[in-house]
Write an enzyme that holds these catalytic residues in place. Structure first.
Site, PDB file in Angstrom:
ATOM      1  N   LYS A  22       0.973  -0.933   0.064  1.00  0.00           N
ATOM      2  CA  LYS A  22       0.293  -0.490  -0.129  1.00  0.00           C
ATOM      3  C   LYS A  22       0.816   0.876   0.038  1.00  0.00           C
ATOM      4  CE  LYS A  22      -1.317   2.016   3.771  1.00  0.00           C
ATOM      5  NZ  LYS A  22      -1.756   2.767   5.091  1.00  0.00           N
ATOM      6  N   ASN A  23       1.817   1.036   0.864  1.00  0.00           N
ATOM      7  CA  ASN A  23       2.418   1.973   0.787  1.00  0.00           C
ATOM      8  C   ASN A  23       3.339   2.540  -0.644  1.00  0.00           C
ATOM      9  OD1 ASN A  23       1.943   3.033   3.889  1.00  0.00           O
ATOM     10  ND2 ASN A  23       3.000   2.004   4.815  1.00  0.00           N
ATOM     11  N   ARG A  93      -4.180  10.430   4.648  1.00  0.00           N
ATOM     12  CA  ARG A  93      -3.231  10.755   5.064  1.00  0.00           C
ATOM     13  C   ARG A  93      -2.183  11.268   3.791  1.00  0.00           C
ATOM     14  NH1 ARG A  93       0.714  14.006   8.140  1.00  0.00           N
ATOM     15  NH2 ARG A  93       2.498  14.113   6.889  1.00  0.00           N
ATOM     16  N   CYS A 117      -4.632   7.863  10.268  1.00  0.00           N
ATOM     17  CA  CYS A 117      -4.621   7.358  11.885  1.00  0.00           C
ATOM     18  C   CYS A 117      -4.838   8.375  12.710  1.00  0.00           C
ATOM     19  CB  CYS A 117      -3.464   6.368  11.317  1.00  0.00           C
ATOM     20  SG  CYS A 117      -3.988   4.394  11.139  1.00  0.00           S
ATOM     21  N   ARG A 122       1.460  14.593  13.072  1.00  0.00           N
ATOM     22  CA  ARG A 122       2.714  14.311  11.507  1.00  0.00           C
ATOM     23  C   ARG A 122       2.800  15.029  10.776  1.00  0.00           C
ATOM     24  NH1 ARG A 122       1.158   8.561   9.563  1.00  0.00           N
ATOM     25  NH2 ARG A 122      -1.389   9.091   9.893  1.00  0.00           N
ATOM     26  N   PRO A 123       2.864  16.346  10.967  1.00  0.00           N
ATOM     27  CA  PRO A 123       3.114  17.696  10.324  1.00  0.00           C
ATOM     28  C   PRO A 123       3.675  16.986   8.255  1.00  0.00           C
ATOM     29  CG  PRO A 123       4.920  17.872  11.752  1.00  0.00           C
ATOM     30  CD  PRO A 123       3.986  16.734  12.183  1.00  0.00           C
ATOM     31  N   VAL A 124       3.001  19.111   8.051  1.00  0.00           N
ATOM     32  CA  VAL A 124       3.397  18.462   6.852  1.00  0.00           C
ATOM     33  C   VAL A 124       4.156  19.694   6.267  1.00  0.00           C
ATOM     34  CG1 VAL A 124       1.800  17.695   5.663  1.00  0.00           C
ATOM     35  CG2 VAL A 124       1.573  20.087   5.862  1.00  0.00           C
ATOM     36  N   ASP A 125       4.646  19.889   7.384  1.00  0.00           N
ATOM     37  CA  ASP A 125       5.911  21.484   7.621  1.00  0.00           C
ATOM     38  C   ASP A 125       7.302  21.490   6.777  1.00  0.00           C
ATOM     39  OD1 ASP A 125       6.675  19.851   9.602  1.00  0.00           O
ATOM     40  OD2 ASP A 125       8.416  21.320  10.373  1.00  0.00           O
ATOM     41  N   GLN A 126       7.271  20.258   6.545  1.00  0.00           N
ATOM     42  CA  GLN A 126       8.981  19.671   5.743  1.00  0.00           C
ATOM     43  C   GLN A 126       8.145  19.548   4.569  1.00  0.00           C
ATOM     44  OE1 GLN A 126      12.172  19.256   7.099  1.00  0.00           O
ATOM     45  NE2 GLN A 126      10.481  20.027   8.570  1.00  0.00           N
ATOM     46  N   ASP A 305       5.841   0.893  12.320  1.00  0.00           N
ATOM     47  CA  ASP A 305       4.619   0.052  11.963  1.00  0.00           C
ATOM     48  C   ASP A 305       4.169  -1.290  11.690  1.00  0.00           C
ATOM     49  OD1 ASP A 305       3.262   2.036  10.677  1.00  0.00           O
ATOM     50  OD2 ASP A 305       3.791   2.021   8.266  1.00  0.00           O
ATOM     51  N   ILE A 327       9.360   7.587  16.480  1.00  0.00           N
ATOM     52  CA  ILE A 327       8.957   8.203  14.705  1.00  0.00           C
ATOM     53  C   ILE A 327       7.121   8.978  15.794  1.00  0.00           C
ATOM     54  CG2 ILE A 327       8.271   7.590  12.668  1.00  0.00           C
ATOM     55  CD1 ILE A 327      11.286   7.080  13.459  1.00  0.00           C
ATOM     56  N   ARG A 397      -7.865  -0.318   5.261  1.00  0.00           N
ATOM     57  CA  ARG A 397      -6.869   0.578   4.919  1.00  0.00           C
ATOM     58  C   ARG A 397      -5.902  -0.274   4.304  1.00  0.00           C
ATOM     59  NH1 ARG A 397      -5.758   4.927   7.956  1.00  0.00           N
ATOM     60  NH2 ARG A 397      -5.110   5.644   6.323  1.00  0.00           N
TER      61      ARG A 397
END
Length: 417
Positions: A22-23, A93, A117, A122-126, A305, A327, A397
């Site tokens: 999936k990933n 996400r 989840c 888990r920010p998107v700043d990067q 995971d 993590i 999922r």
């Protein structure tokens, strides 16, 4: 709402095929936005997240077809609406992975801040920092990222922390950017390598995939391609952990054992006998497992995971295990549910101390996220009596036909309402 009913106490025996990852499939589906030609994928798992990504791409104007099981074709001949709406993004996400390709191909994007989840911020700043370094203008209004760029330019991007989706987003943006992009402190995960392999087949110029420094020379356009999605290393690890907990002998086929080195090392420490071939792996567990301690880390370290599955395994192991989560800051919610089954777990900051017991006791439990669900299923396989796992939409999922595959190995498990 569907549930899983599990009657524990039976060892696992037999053979199961590992599904596509999936990933890996999700970012590769987004990569189809980078070309107006057809992208044909195989070994694509039948999962809710894959279906959601397909809906998201369709509403942008991408033609998405499932000609047969495991196959998926995408054609973004025209991207009519470069928008990722909240109602589709909130459950997954990985939807944020359309941001880089849309900017590179269309010069604009409107993407809802992601959901997924409930395991941490888990920010998107990067992602934003890297795209801004490449010349994008990005602002946030009413929960949406509004991004624009006449054409992205190559840049040196040093990520403050290792982020898989951030690396993937910036990689996809860079392949059509003008000039050279250097991604430093890049994620090394096999799924990133699989994305780079697909992009290279489309005509991208990428060096260093699988290392922490990637060099990308932008090209004017990409072509279509055919690509086989890599096997799912987390699904593989989950079934291996289940066999180690329940005992028995299981063979996993269509696998990529070399993608799961840290997990295999810990399983061997538990006492499992493992034999690895080119595309398969066999595990045999003849005794109660030994407790092993671990700490999650970016690849090639122990995968976050796989943390919940190993906590379930440690719950019935001989001895005490210390499991540290480095993590995500909110990924021990399954510990409370495991305690309902009789597990002896105490939380000390980002570390769970698990004192193994000889037997767990079946009970009703509730899944809190995708991998927590898998951990609870493993616990149910070894618990006395009946365990009912609620809210298994999380499982759907990320695991293809999990209850059918476990039943094929002899587990007493069924889906109910």
């Amino acid at each position: 709402m569907d549930k899983l009913r599990i009657t524990g106490g039976r060892p696992l025996q037999g053979e199961v095929r590992v599904s596509g990852a999936k990933n890996a499939a999700l970012p590769i589906m987004c990569a189809a936005l980078l070309t107006d030609q057809r992208v044909a994928l195989s070994n694509v798992p039948s999962l809710v997240d894959v279906s959601t990504m397909g809906k998201l791409l369709r509403q942008m104007g991408v033609e998405v077809h499932r000609p047969a099981d495991g196959q998926l074709t995408l054609c973004a001949a025209a991207v009519s609406d470069p928008t990722a709406p909240y109602e589709l993004v909130k459950t997954m996400r990985a939807s944020v992975l359309v941001l880089g390709p849309l900017l590179a191909r269309c010069g604009r994007a409107r993407v809802s801040l992601p959901g997924g989840c409930a395991i941490g911020l888990r920010p998107v700043d990067q992602h934003v920092k890297g795209l801004q370094a490449m010349g994008a203008k990005i602002g946030v209004e009413h929960g949406y990222m509004h991004a624009s760029a006449e054409r992205l330019r190559g840049a040196r991007v040093v990520m403050d922390l290792v982020t898989v989706t951030g690396t993937e987003n910036l990689l996809m943006a860079a392949v059509l950017a003008e000039g050279e992009t250097l991604l430093e402190n890049a994620a090394r995960e096999p799924e990133v390598v699989d994305l780079a392999r697909c992009l290279s087949a489309m005509g991208a110029r990428i060096e260093g995939a699988g290392s922490d420094v990637m060099r990308i020379e932008g090209v004017a356009s990409l072509r279509g391609t055919a690509h086989r999605v890599m096997p799912d290393r987390i699904e593989l690890g989950t079934y291996l952990a289940a066999a180690a907990a329940a005992g028995g002998k299981v063979r996993l086929t269509d696998a990529a054992p070399d993608s799961l080195g840290a997990t295999l090392e810990k399983l061997r420490e538990c006492g499992a006998r493992i034999e690895v071939a080119d595309r398969s792996i066999e595990i045999e567990m003849a005794a109660r497992p030994k407790a092993v301690s671990l700490s999650t880390a970016p690849y090639p370290g122990f995968a976050t995971d796989m943390q919940a599955q190993f906590m379930a395994l440690a719950s019935i192991a001989r001895g005490t295990a210390r499991i540290s989560e480095t993590i995500f800051e909110n990924r021990f919610m399954h510990a409370l549910e495991l305690q309902r089954l009789g597990a002896q777990i105490s939380i000390q900051g980002n570390t769970a101390v698990v004192r193994g017991v000889e037997r767990l006791q079946g009970a009703a439990v509730m899944a809190t996220d995708l991998r927590a669900s898998a951990g609870l299923v493993i616990a149910g396989l070894v618990a006395d009596g009946q365990t009912v796992v609620d809210r298994i939409y999380h499982l759907d999922r990320g695991y293809e036909a999990l209850e059918k595959k476990l039943a094929a190995l002899g587990a007493r498990i069924e889906r109910t309402r």
